[in-house]
Scaffold this motif. Structure first.
Motif, PDB file in Angstrom:
ATOM      1  N   THR A 292      35.988  76.951  16.574  1.00 10.05           N
ATOM      2  CA  THR A 292      36.830  75.746  16.649  1.00 10.05           C
ATOM      3  C   THR A 292      35.997  74.495  16.413  1.00 10.05           C
ATOM      4  N   ILE A 293      34.802  74.440  17.001  1.00 14.16           N
ATOM      5  CA  ILE A 293      33.923  73.292  16.774  1.00 14.16           C
ATOM      6  C   ILE A 293      33.604  73.162  15.291  1.00 14.16           C
ATOM      7  N   SER A 294      33.243  74.268  14.656  1.00  7.34           N
ATOM      8  CA  SER A 294      32.901  74.248  13.237  1.00  7.34           C
ATOM      9  C   SER A 294      34.091  73.805  12.380  1.00  7.34           C
ATOM     10  N   GLU A 295      35.246  74.389  12.651  1.00  8.36           N
ATOM     11  CA  GLU A 295      36.442  74.041  11.865  1.00  8.36           C
ATOM     12  C   GLU A 295      36.842  72.582  12.071  1.00  8.36           C
ATOM     13  N   THR A 296      36.736  72.098  13.293  1.00  9.36           N
ATOM     14  CA  THR A 296      37.111  70.710  13.572  1.00  9.36           C
ATOM     15  C   THR A 296      36.097  69.752  12.959  1.00  9.36           C
ATOM     16  N   ALA A 297      34.811  70.092  13.044  1.00  7.34           N
ATOM     17  CA  ALA A 297      33.775  69.250  12.435  1.00  7.34           C
ATOM     18  C   ALA A 297      33.998  69.105  10.936  1.00  7.34           C
ATOM     19  N   ALA A 298      34.532  70.143  10.313  1.00  9.46           N
ATOM     20  CA  ALA A 298      34.806  70.087   8.872  1.00  9.46           C
ATOM     21  C   ALA A 298      35.850  69.030   8.531  1.00  9.46           C
ATOM     22  N   THR A 299      36.697  68.677   9.488  1.00  7.22           N
ATOM     23  CA  THR A 299      37.752  67.680   9.241  1.00  7.22           C
ATOM     24  C   THR A 299      37.279  66.249   9.479  1.00  7.22           C
ATOM     25  N   VAL A 300      36.135  66.087  10.127  1.00  8.97           N
ATOM     26  CA  VAL A 300      35.681  64.753  10.533  1.00  8.97           C
ATOM     27  C   VAL A 300      35.549  63.788   9.351  1.00  8.97           C
ATOM     28  N   PRO A 301      34.899  64.131   8.253  1.00 15.68           N
ATOM     29  CA  PRO A 301      34.813  63.165   7.158  1.00 15.68           C
ATOM     30  C   PRO A 301      36.182  62.695   6.665  1.00 15.68           C
ATOM     31  N   THR A 302      37.126  63.598   6.578  1.00 20.61           N
ATOM     32  CA  THR A 302      38.468  63.211   6.131  1.00 20.61           C
ATOM     33  C   THR A 302      39.125  62.267   7.135  1.00 20.61           C
TER      34      THR A 302
ATOM     35  N   MET B 107      37.718  64.769  18.291  1.00 25.41           N
ATOM     36  CA  MET B 107      36.539  64.679  19.151  1.00 25.41           C
ATOM     37  C   MET B 107      36.792  65.357  20.506  1.00 25.41           C
ATOM     38  N   LYS B 108      38.003  65.216  21.030  1.00 19.67           N
ATOM     39  CA  LYS B 108      38.352  65.910  22.283  1.00 19.67           C
ATOM     40  C   LYS B 108      38.293  67.424  22.089  1.00 19.67           C
TER      41      LYS B 108
ATOM     42  N   ALA C  51      26.335  68.865   9.313  1.00 21.00           N
ATOM     43  CA  ALA C  51      25.300  69.530  10.105  1.00 21.00           C
ATOM     44  C   ALA C  51      25.905  70.148  11.372  1.00 21.00           C
ATOM     45  N   LEU C  52      26.851  69.443  11.993  1.00 24.75           N
ATOM     46  CA  LEU C  52      27.531  70.001  13.163  1.00 24.75           C
ATOM     47  C   LEU C  52      28.337  71.228  12.769  1.00 24.75           C
ATOM     48  N   GLN C  53      29.048  71.123  11.678  1.00 20.01           N
ATOM     49  CA  GLN C  53      29.837  72.260  11.200  1.00 20.01           C
ATOM     50  C   GLN C  53      28.933  73.473  10.981  1.00 20.01           C
TER      51      GLN C  53
ATOM     52  N   ILE D  63      36.483  69.108  19.943  1.00 22.45           N
ATOM     53  CA  ILE D  63      35.074  69.500  19.878  1.00 22.45           C
ATOM     54  C   ILE D  63      34.478  69.486  21.285  1.00 22.45           C
ATOM     55  N   GLY D  64      34.720  68.427  22.022  1.00 16.40           N
ATOM     56  CA  GLY D  64      34.171  68.301  23.370  1.00 16.40           C
ATOM     57  C   GLY D  64      34.647  69.379  24.324  1.00 16.40           C
ATOM     58  N   GLN D  65      35.938  69.677  24.281  1.00 14.98           N
ATOM     59  CA  GLN D  65      36.487  70.710  25.163  1.00 14.98           C
ATOM     60  C   GLN D  65      35.883  72.073  24.848  1.00 14.98           C
ATOM     61  N   ASN D  66      35.682  72.350  23.585  1.00 17.31           N
ATOM     62  CA  ASN D  66      35.111  73.636  23.204  1.00 17.31           C
ATOM     63  C   ASN D  66      33.619  73.689  23.494  1.00 17.31           C
ATOM     64  N   PHE D  67      32.928  72.575  23.329  1.00 16.51           N
ATOM     65  CA  PHE D  67      31.515  72.553  23.674  1.00 16.51           C
ATOM     66  C   PHE D  67      31.343  72.706  25.185  1.00 16.51           C
ATOM     67  N   LYS D  68      32.291  72.196  25.952  1.00 18.14           N
ATOM     68  CA  LYS D  68      32.243  72.331  27.405  1.00 18.14           C
ATOM     69  C   LYS D  68      32.295  73.805  27.812  1.00 18.14           C
ATOM     70  N   ILE D  69      33.043  74.607  27.089  1.00 19.08           N
ATOM     71  CA  ILE D  69      33.084  76.054  27.365  1.00 19.08           C
ATOM     72  C   ILE D  69      31.680  76.643  27.215  1.00 19.08           C
ATOM     73  N   VAL D  70      31.009  76.276  26.139  1.00 16.99           N
ATOM     74  CA  VAL D  70      29.650  76.765  25.906  1.00 16.99           C
ATOM     75  C   VAL D  70      28.718  76.234  26.994  1.00 16.99           C
ATOM     76  N   GLY D  71      28.804  74.946  27.297  1.00 15.71           N
ATOM     77  CA  GLY D  71      27.935  74.343  28.299  1.00 15.71           C
ATOM     78  C   GLY D  71      28.157  74.896  29.693  1.00 15.71           C
ATOM     79  N   ASP D  72      29.410  75.051  30.081  1.00 19.47           N
ATOM     80  CA  ASP D  72      29.700  75.607  31.410  1.00 19.47           C
ATOM     81  C   ASP D  72      29.206  77.043  31.519  1.00 19.47           C
ATOM     82  N   THR D  73      29.318  77.791  30.445  1.00 15.76           N
ATOM     83  CA  THR D  73      28.808  79.163  30.447  1.00 15.76           C
ATOM     84  C   THR D  73      27.287  79.148  30.534  1.00 15.76           C
ATOM     85  N   ALA D  74      26.652  78.256  29.799  1.00 15.86           N
ATOM     86  CA  ALA D  74      25.192  78.150  29.846  1.00 15.86           C
ATOM     87  C   ALA D  74      24.703  77.771  31.241  1.00 15.86           C
ATOM     88  N   LYS D  75      25.459  76.898  31.907  1.00 10.68           N
ATOM     89  CA  LYS D  75      25.084  76.480  33.266  1.00 10.68           C
ATOM     90  C   LYS D  75      25.402  77.548  34.304  1.00 10.68           C
ATOM     91  N   GLY D  76      26.204  78.536  33.926  1.00 12.61           N
ATOM     92  CA  GLY D  76      26.561  79.597  34.861  1.00 12.61           C
ATOM     93  C   GLY D  76      27.786  79.285  35.695  1.00 12.61           C
TER      94      GLY D  76
END
Length: 146
Positions: A68-78, A37-38, A108-110, A40-53
């Motif tokens: 990375t988000i997609s690959e990590t999300a794929a591991t979540v069910p396991t 989860m960290k 869906a996240l993946q 995913i969050g750290q990588n989403f923060k890159i997208v969010g910070d870029t979106a915010k400028g």
């Protein structure tokens, strides 16, 4: 997408991730979940910070973050397959009571992150990414994160 909408999407998605710090568990299963989860969050923060400028647009960095988000999300069910609970975990017991729904939300996240990675060529594309990927995160966090 206008700037207000983009910033609102970024703020909403960041809130959905629940970046608030919590204690780490001593349980290896919980630790692996928390690390995923960290990641995913750290990588989403890159997208969010870029979106915010607050971060300069870098298509390769956005691509890498979404991959990375997609690959990590794929591991979540396991990672959640075994019903292990811990006071230091933010995981709701509803995960195991609604297993198929939980798995479909991870899938869906993946898919959202994988699909988004191919559609970002400029900062103008990030609003849609924040909506789709952030929405997929929030769709799981609302019912399954304490």
């Amino acid at each position: 997408m206008n700037v207000k909408t983009l910033l609102a999407s970024a703020a909403l998605a960041t809130a959905a991730f629940g970046f608030a710090a919590h204690a780490e568990s001593d349980n290896p299963t919980i630790q692996a979940r928390q690390q995923a989860m960290k990641t995913i969050g750290q990588n989403f923060k890159i997208v969010g910070d870029t979106a915010k400028g607050t971060m300069e647009f870098d298509a390769a960095a956005i691509q890498a973050a979404l991959t990375t988000i997609s690959e990590t999300a794929a591991t979540v069910p396991t990672l959640f397959e075994e019903e292990v609970v811990d006071a230091e975990s933010d995981a709701s017991d509803d995960i195991w009571a609604n297993w198929d729904d939980f798995v479909s939300k991870a899938e869906a996240l993946q898919a959202a992150a994988a699909d988004a990675s191919g559609m970002v060529s400029s900062a103008d594309d990030l609003g849609a990414v924040m909506g789709s990927v952030g929405g997929a995160c929030g769709a799981c966090h609302k019912p399954y994160k304490l």
